[in-house]
Design a protein around this motif. Structure first.
Motif, PDB file in Angstrom:
ATOM      1  N   SER A   1       0.835  -1.197  -0.074  1.00 36.95           N
ATOM      2  CA  SER A   1      -0.081   0.002   0.081  1.00 36.95           C
ATOM      3  C   SER A   1       0.839   1.297  -0.049  1.00 36.95           C
ATOM      4  CB  SER A   1      -0.786  -0.026   1.364  1.00 36.95           C
ATOM      5  OG  SER A   1      -1.924   1.114   1.108  1.00 36.95           O
ATOM      6  N   VAL A   2       2.006   1.400   0.756  1.00 40.73           N
ATOM      7  CA  VAL A   2       3.056   2.593   0.675  1.00 40.73           C
ATOM      8  C   VAL A   2       3.590   2.568  -0.566  1.00 40.73           C
ATOM      9  CG1 VAL A   2       5.042   3.125   1.532  1.00 40.73           C
ATOM     10  CG2 VAL A   2       3.421   2.137   3.218  1.00 40.73           C
ATOM     11  N   LEU A   3       3.888   1.553  -1.101  1.00 37.02           N
ATOM     12  CA  LEU A   3       4.540   1.545  -2.460  1.00 37.02           C
ATOM     13  C   LEU A   3       3.580   2.120  -3.617  1.00 37.02           C
ATOM     14  CD1 LEU A   3       6.589  -1.635  -2.482  1.00 37.02           C
ATOM     15  CD2 LEU A   3       7.538   0.670  -2.276  1.00 37.02           C
ATOM     16  N   GLN A   4       2.337   1.608  -3.496  1.00 38.81           N
ATOM     17  CA  GLN A   4       1.357   2.236  -4.293  1.00 38.81           C
ATOM     18  C   GLN A   4       0.919   3.781  -4.245  1.00 38.81           C
ATOM     19  OE1 GLN A   4      -1.879  -0.479  -3.421  1.00 38.81           O
ATOM     20  NE2 GLN A   4      -1.401  -1.853  -5.206  1.00 38.81           N
ATOM     21  N   ALA A   5       0.883   4.160  -2.877  1.00 39.13           N
ATOM     22  CA  ALA A   5       0.844   5.567  -2.767  1.00 39.13           C
ATOM     23  C   ALA A   5       2.139   6.413  -3.054  1.00 39.13           C
ATOM     24  CB  ALA A   5       0.709   5.833  -1.053  1.00 39.13           C
ATOM     25  N   LEU A   6       3.111   5.810  -3.088  1.00 36.33           N
ATOM     26  CA  LEU A   6       4.468   6.494  -3.217  1.00 36.33           C
ATOM     27  C   LEU A   6       4.426   6.845  -4.898  1.00 36.33           C
ATOM     28  CD1 LEU A   6       7.082   7.628  -2.915  1.00 36.33           C
ATOM     29  CD2 LEU A   6       8.183   5.216  -3.166  1.00 36.33           C
ATOM     30  N   ARG A   7       4.158   5.649  -5.568  1.00 37.57           N
ATOM     31  CA  ARG A   7       3.963   5.902  -7.106  1.00 37.57           C
ATOM     32  C   ARG A   7       3.270   6.924  -7.575  1.00 37.57           C
ATOM     33  NH1 ARG A   7       0.295   3.670 -11.197  1.00 37.57           N
ATOM     34  NH2 ARG A   7       1.378   3.566 -13.202  1.00 37.57           N
TER      35      ARG A   7
END
Length: 238
Positions: free
Chosen positions: A182-188
């Motif tokens: 979820s963090v990586l998706q938000a970062l993207r």
């Protein structure tokens, strides 16, 4: 700068690829497995009407005569492949792909890049990234609740149930792998719209550097060129 940009692009592509592949796989399974029902509302109506007309009847005597067993199975499959069940299936595949192929690589990339933001609203993502890096070498299934774990702006409502779990005592706990994803998706998303930028990058540089150095001194001229009112109150009134 080029190396930094390439690492950022790689990170963005990894996150995107995981999601797209999961969606394609689920859609392919649905197409291979699902026989679309052309008149499902009519089927449901017949079932309901038969059940109401025979409230004391048993399934085989009341429902099967109006809807055969295979049609019921097809109806169940179609419902399972939509809504929350569809999302859950995608999340399961994303988790498997991330855990098997990318989970070791991503923290290495995150450790090289220095993420920043000029807006406090987006900094929870950066704090969440620090947690991802901090616990990347641990075998923890859940993040320690003693940590300050950013939630808002990180976890989408549709994904909350698979990330924020409850133990047998009803205490909430954060599933570490699902949180990482979820963090990586938000970062993207933040990188793509420059809400988060990376030190030493070119394409993903500080957006403030794209403003003219004399922007404030020539504020009236610049606002006129942008066709924006100089008076913010005037802008809000219109």
């Amino acid at each position: 700068m080029e190396i930094t940009d390439n690492l950022i692009e790689l990170l963005i592509q990894i996150v995107h690829r995981i999601g797209v592949r999961a969606e394609r796989k689920v859609e392919k399974e649905i197409l291979n497995d699902l026989r679309k029902l052309s008149n499902k509302y009519g089927i449901l109506f017949n079932m309901a009407q038969s059940a109401v007309s025979n409230p004391e009847g048993v399934l085989r005597d009341v429902i099967i005569p109006v809807v055969n067993e295979q049609t019921l199975r097809d109806l169940i499959k179609e419902i399972k492949h939509t809504g929350p069940a569809y999302r859950e299936k995608i999340n399961t595949i994303i988790r498997a792909s991330y855990g098997s192929h990318y989970r070791r690589m991503v923290p290495e990339i995150l450790g090289i890049l220095e993420f920043r933001s000029n807006n406090e609203v987006h900094r929870p993502v950066i704090r969440a990234l620090e947690l991802v890096k901090k616990f990347s070498d641990t075998g923890y299934h859940y993040l320690p609740m003693s940590e300050e774990i950013p939630i808002d702006g990180i976890i989408l409502t549709v994904n909350k149930e698979i990330i924020v779990e409850k133990d047998e005592k009803g205490q909430e706990r954060i599933n570490r792998m699902n949180y990482e994803i979820s963090v990586l998706q938000a970062l993207r998303e933040k990188l793509r719209c420059t809400k988060i930028w990376v030190a030493g990058a070119n394409r993903y540089r500080n957006p403030d550097h794209d403003l003219p150095t004399d922007f404030e001194e020539r504020r009236e001229e610049n606002y006129k060129a942008l066709k924006q009112p100089l008076d913010r109150k005037h802008s809000l009134q219109h």
